[in-house]
Design a protein around this motif. Structure first.
Motif, PDB file in Angstrom:
ATOM      1  N   LEU A   1       0.833  -1.204   0.000  1.00 17.80           N
ATOM      2  CA  LEU A   1       0.000   0.000   0.000  1.00 17.80           C
ATOM      3  C   LEU A   1       0.864   1.248   0.000  1.00 17.80           C
ATOM      4  CD1 LEU A   1      -2.735   1.347   0.121  1.00 17.80           C
ATOM      5  CD2 LEU A   1      -2.780   0.968   2.598  1.00 17.80           C
ATOM      6  N   ARG A   2       1.997   1.206   0.693  1.00 22.01           N
ATOM      7  CA  ARG A   2       2.885   2.371   0.730  1.00 22.01           C
ATOM      8  C   ARG A   2       3.398   2.708  -0.665  1.00 22.01           C
ATOM      9  NH1 ARG A   2       6.013   0.720   4.359  1.00 22.01           N
ATOM     10  NH2 ARG A   2       7.770  -0.060   3.134  1.00 22.01           N
ATOM     11  N   TYR A   3       3.784   1.690  -1.447  1.00 19.71           N
ATOM     12  CA  TYR A   3       4.245   1.938  -2.809  1.00 19.71           C
ATOM     13  C   TYR A   3       3.147   2.591  -3.645  1.00 19.71           C
ATOM     14  CZ  TYR A   3       8.271  -1.074  -1.827  1.00 19.71           C
ATOM     15  OH  TYR A   3       9.409  -1.619  -1.308  1.00 19.71           O
ATOM     16  N   GLY A   4       1.921   2.083  -3.511  1.00 21.56           N
ATOM     17  CA  GLY A   4       0.810   2.665  -4.262  1.00 21.56           C
ATOM     18  C   GLY A   4       0.568   4.113  -3.885  1.00 21.56           C
ATOM     19  N   LEU A   5       0.597   4.403  -2.585  1.00 22.74           N
ATOM     20  CA  LEU A   5       0.365   5.773  -2.132  1.00 22.74           C
ATOM     21  C   LEU A   5       1.477   6.710  -2.584  1.00 22.74           C
ATOM     22  CD1 LEU A   5      -0.920   4.996   1.468  1.00 22.74           C
ATOM     23  CD2 LEU A   5      -2.261   5.994  -0.395  1.00 22.74           C
ATOM     24  N   ARG A   6       2.707   6.224  -2.595  1.00 23.81           N
ATOM     25  CA  ARG A   6       3.806   7.072  -3.058  1.00 23.81           C
ATOM     26  C   ARG A   6       3.674   7.376  -4.554  1.00 23.81           C
ATOM     27  NH1 ARG A   6       7.980   6.614   0.966  1.00 23.81           N
ATOM     28  NH2 ARG A   6       6.798   6.939   2.886  1.00 23.81           N
ATOM     29  N   LEU A   7       3.191   6.397  -5.337  1.00 17.90           N
ATOM     30  CA  LEU A   7       2.924   6.664  -6.754  1.00 17.90           C
ATOM     31  C   LEU A   7       1.865   7.750  -6.910  1.00 17.90           C
ATOM     32  CD1 LEU A   7       2.873   3.099  -8.387  1.00 17.90           C
ATOM     33  CD2 LEU A   7       4.494   4.940  -8.860  1.00 17.90           C
ATOM     34  N   ILE A   8       0.826   7.664  -6.076  1.00 21.77           N
ATOM     35  CA  ILE A   8      -0.226   8.685  -6.124  1.00 21.77           C
ATOM     36  C   ILE A   8       0.338  10.051  -5.760  1.00 21.77           C
ATOM     37  CG2 ILE A   8      -2.404   9.428  -5.079  1.00 21.77           C
ATOM     38  CD1 ILE A   8      -3.072   6.450  -4.688  1.00 21.77           C
ATOM     39  N   VAL A   9       1.156  10.099  -4.732  1.00 16.30           N
ATOM     40  CA  VAL A   9       1.770  11.372  -4.325  1.00 16.30           C
ATOM     41  C   VAL A   9       2.595  11.958  -5.466  1.00 16.30           C
ATOM     42  CG1 VAL A   9       3.504  12.410  -2.808  1.00 16.30           C
ATOM     43  CG2 VAL A   9       1.771  10.875  -1.856  1.00 16.30           C
ATOM     44  N   PHE A  10       3.424  11.114  -6.089  1.00 14.25           N
ATOM     45  CA  PHE A  10       4.244  11.598  -7.191  1.00 14.25           C
ATOM     46  C   PHE A  10       3.369  12.083  -8.347  1.00 14.25           C
ATOM     47  CE2 PHE A  10       7.463  10.613 -10.699  1.00 14.25           C
ATOM     48  CZ  PHE A  10       8.151  11.799 -10.493  1.00 14.25           C
ATOM     49  N   GLY A  11       2.296  11.330  -8.611  1.00  9.32           N
ATOM     50  CA  GLY A  11       1.370  11.740  -9.669  1.00  9.32           C
ATOM     51  C   GLY A  11       0.745  13.094  -9.386  1.00  9.32           C
ATOM     52  N   TYR A  12       0.360  13.329  -8.131  1.00  7.42           N
ATOM     53  CA  TYR A  12      -0.266  14.603  -7.802  1.00  7.42           C
ATOM     54  C   TYR A  12       0.737  15.750  -7.737  1.00  7.42           C
ATOM     55  CZ  TYR A  12      -5.106  13.336  -7.392  1.00  7.42           C
ATOM     56  OH  TYR A  12      -6.388  12.972  -7.708  1.00  7.42           O
ATOM     57  N   LEU A  13       1.987  15.438  -7.456  1.00  9.30           N
ATOM     58  CA  LEU A  13       3.001  16.488  -7.557  1.00  9.30           C
ATOM     59  C   LEU A  13       3.141  16.943  -9.014  1.00  9.30           C
ATOM     60  CD1 LEU A  13       5.765  15.169  -5.114  1.00  9.30           C
ATOM     61  CD2 LEU A  13       4.238  17.131  -4.791  1.00  9.30           C
ATOM     62  N   LEU A  14       3.089  15.979  -9.934  1.00  9.54           N
ATOM     63  CA  LEU A  14       3.083  16.352 -11.357  1.00  9.54           C
ATOM     64  C   LEU A  14       1.820  17.132 -11.704  1.00  9.54           C
ATOM     65  CD1 LEU A  14       4.460  13.134 -13.112  1.00  9.54           C
ATOM     66  CD2 LEU A  14       5.659  15.265 -12.630  1.00  9.54           C
ATOM     67  N   ASN A  15       0.694  16.751 -11.065  1.00  8.75           N
ATOM     68  CA  ASN A  15      -0.545  17.495 -11.271  1.00  8.75           C
ATOM     69  C   ASN A  15      -0.390  18.944 -10.845  1.00  8.75           C
ATOM     70  OD1 ASN A  15      -2.839  16.584 -12.524  1.00  8.75           O
ATOM     71  ND2 ASN A  15      -3.580  15.408 -10.788  1.00  8.75           N
ATOM     72  N   LEU A  16       0.274  19.144  -9.716  1.00 17.60           N
ATOM     73  CA  LEU A  16       0.516  20.520  -9.259  1.00 17.60           C
ATOM     74  C   LEU A  16       1.433  21.253 -10.230  1.00 17.60           C
ATOM     75  CD1 LEU A  16       0.957  19.928  -5.413  1.00 17.60           C
ATOM     76  CD2 LEU A  16      -0.939  21.089  -6.569  1.00 17.60           C
ATOM     77  N   GLY A  17       2.375  20.522 -10.830  1.00 14.48           N
ATOM     78  CA  GLY A  17       3.203  21.132 -11.871  1.00 14.48           C
ATOM     79  C   GLY A  17       2.373  21.541 -13.070  1.00 14.48           C
ATOM     80  N   PHE A  18       1.413  20.674 -13.459  1.00 15.32           N
ATOM     81  CA  PHE A  18       0.487  20.996 -14.554  1.00 15.32           C
ATOM     82  C   PHE A  18      -0.283  22.279 -14.243  1.00 15.32           C
ATOM     83  CE2 PHE A  18      -3.966  20.787 -15.891  1.00 15.32           C
ATOM     84  CZ  PHE A  18      -3.862  20.638 -17.275  1.00 15.32           C
ATOM     85  N   ASP A  19      -0.857  22.333 -13.032  1.00 14.47           N
ATOM     86  CA  ASP A  19      -1.620  23.522 -12.655  1.00 14.47           C
ATOM     87  C   ASP A  19      -0.727  24.756 -12.620  1.00 14.47           C
ATOM     88  OD1 ASP A  19      -3.938  22.006 -12.336  1.00 14.47           O
ATOM     89  OD2 ASP A  19      -3.450  21.536 -10.258  1.00 14.47           O
ATOM     90  N   GLY A  20       0.500  24.574 -12.128  1.00 14.51           N
ATOM     91  CA  GLY A  20       1.414  25.709 -12.027  1.00 14.51           C
ATOM     92  C   GLY A  20       1.761  26.308 -13.377  1.00 14.51           C
ATOM     93  N   VAL A  21       2.083  25.452 -14.368  1.00 18.08           N
ATOM     94  CA  VAL A  21       2.447  26.007 -15.681  1.00 18.08           C
ATOM     95  C   VAL A  21       1.227  26.602 -16.370  1.00 18.08           C
ATOM     96  CG1 VAL A  21       4.428  24.468 -15.956  1.00 18.08           C
ATOM     97  CG2 VAL A  21       2.205  23.752 -16.839  1.00 18.08           C
ATOM     98  N   LYS A  22       0.040  26.033 -16.124  1.00 17.03           N
ATOM     99  CA  LYS A  22      -1.185  26.620 -16.694  1.00 17.03           C
ATOM    100  C   LYS A  22      -1.429  28.019 -16.121  1.00 17.03           C
ATOM    101  CE  LYS A  22      -3.257  23.549 -19.462  1.00 17.03           C
ATOM    102  NZ  LYS A  22      -3.770  23.862 -20.818  1.00 17.03           N
ATOM    103  N   PHE A  23      -1.333  28.135 -14.796  1.00 16.29           N
ATOM    104  CA  PHE A  23      -1.524  29.443 -14.167  1.00 16.29           C
ATOM    105  C   PHE A  23      -0.443  30.433 -14.620  1.00 16.29           C
ATOM    106  CE2 PHE A  23      -4.155  27.485 -10.647  1.00 16.29           C
ATOM    107  CZ  PHE A  23      -5.273  28.255 -10.886  1.00 16.29           C
ATOM    108  N   ALA A  24       0.795  29.944 -14.785  1.00 17.50           N
ATOM    109  CA  ALA A  24       1.878  30.827 -15.229  1.00 17.50           C
ATOM    110  C   ALA A  24       1.609  31.356 -16.628  1.00 17.50           C
ATOM    111  CB  ALA A  24       3.212  30.070 -15.191  1.00 17.50           C
TER     112      ALA A  24
END
Length: 394
Positions: A176-199
């Motif tokens: 479960l920890r591996y799965g959650l870490r994948l989700i965290v990494f995915g959402y960090l990329l999501n925040l990158g997506f939102d950041g470049v869109k806002f920029a």
């Protein structure tokens, strides 16, 4: 080629959803299963409808320029809401609180979806833009608010999911920890997506041109992010299934030595039980364990308690623990009884009541006895002793 980068991950997500359908039909009230299935379906829609060729097709079919924009934004918003609902149900807790939190999340993101549709209807976007609608209409009333609203909803979900999953990952087991870490990494990329869109939009508001961030940098981030998030949710479930399957396969193989050693003692009951050649491994394991139990029961008239006593004492003398010595003694008595039965199959079951002791036969006991039957010299010596005894018996 660009379309394939959307359609292939979308097909993977849709396939995963279809694989879940049989279980969903069998367990329609399983909230966690419904949440996982819903997430996979929405994720496949994200990839399907975000592809430029699909965007153009939807605009053409509806006859409304840029109709795909609110459609894609609504699907992305639904995906964000589905992720939150899944984590809420995944973490568990008091059922009433879980249901209430899930309903609040669904209601909040449903309101965002309605607001996106209303804002698009109030705005004016007559020029079709397949790849750069966010920046092209960054200063258009209502369309601008629609874009900002979906990005804000997306960002809020990404922040909440990142924090929740990271905290949770520090308190759970490895899979479960591996799965959650994948989700965290995915959402960090999501925040990158939102950041470049806002920029990119902020640059438009400031009179500058950073459109490339929105047009060329954001889409790959979104694609990789959705794949990581979907994989992170599915991985622990698949990993658990694989782990259970591997454990079953190992137990089935290890019991094979004991099953073959007892084959000559098969009872009529075990012989009458048949399964199809495509039966699941769980069913095969169940049948093998049941057959071993039946065969041990059929060997009762041949049990020699002196073999058990002698083997137990010899095992203790070799430094074995009491539990291991008991397993070795049971295995020796059973294997010797099988040898005796093969040499003298007609023995009366009431002929030797002092031999009728039944060994312990839990699932783990059977595995230990199977290992002893295969490798222990004490068990092999017991079989030799039983063969000599039977050959000298008139």
């Amino acid at each position: 080629m660009e379309g394939l980068s959307f359609y292939i991950p979308g097909a993977v997500m849709l396939t995963a959803f279809l694989l879940k359908l049989p279980a969903l039909r069998r367990n329609p009230d399983d909230t966690l299963l419904r949440s996982v299935s819903g997430l996979l379906l929405v994720a496949s829609f994200v990839f399907l409808f975000a592809a430029p060729s699909t965007i153009a097709a939807v605009n053409r079919i509806t006859g409304i320029p840029n109709f795909s924009a609110p459609l894609v934004y609504c699907i992305l918003t639904a995906f964000s809401g589905a992720c939150l609902v899944l984590v809420i149900n995944w973490r568990g807790g008091p059922p009433e609180q879980t249901r209430r939190t899930s309903r609040l999340s669904i209601a909040a993101y449903s309101l965002v979806v309605v607001a996106l549709i209303v804002l698009f209807a109030l705005g004016d976007a007559p020029v079709e833009r397949l790849r750069d609608l966010d920046t092209y209409y960054a200063n258009t009333p209502f369309i601008r608010e629609m874009i900002v609203l979906y990005l804000l909803a997306h960002t809020v979900a990404a922040v909440v999911m990142t924090v929740l999953c990271w905290r949770w990952s520090r308190r759970v087991g490895r899979m479960l920890r591996y799965g959650l870490r994948l989700i965290v990494f995915g959402y960090l990329l999501n925040l990158g997506f939102d950041g470049v869109k806002f920029a990119a939009m902020g640059a438009r508001w400031a009179g500058r041109d950073w459109d490339g961030l929105s047009t060329y940098v954001a889409p790959p981030l979104a694609q990789v992010s959705a794949l990581l998030i979907g994989t992170g949710f599915v991985f622990p479930l698949i990993g658990h299934r694989i782990g259970v399957g591997w454990s079953t396969a190992v137990r089935y193989r290890r019991l094979g030595y004991l099953a073959r050693a007892l084959n000559s003692a098969a009872s009529s009951m075990s012989a009458s039980v048949t399964i199809g050649r495509w039966a699941s491994l769980d069913l095969r394991l169940m049948k093998r364990e049941a057959a071993i139990h039946d065969r041990i029961l059929a060997l009762t008239p041949y049990f020699d308690h002196s073999i058990h006593t002698d083997t137990y004492a010899a095992a203790l003398a070799q430094g074995q623990t009491d539990d291991h010595a008991q397993s070795l003694a049971d295995a020796a008595m059973i294997a010797a009884a099988s040898t005796a039965q093969a040499a003298n199959p007609g023995r009366n079951s009431l002929a030797a009541p002092e031999r009728a002791r039944q060994p312990s036969r839990t699932a783990d006991d059977l595995v230990q006895m199977s290992h002893a039957v295969r490798r222990s010299p004490l068990v092999h010596e017991a079989c030799r002793r039983a063969a000599l005894t039977e050959s000298s018996t008139p």
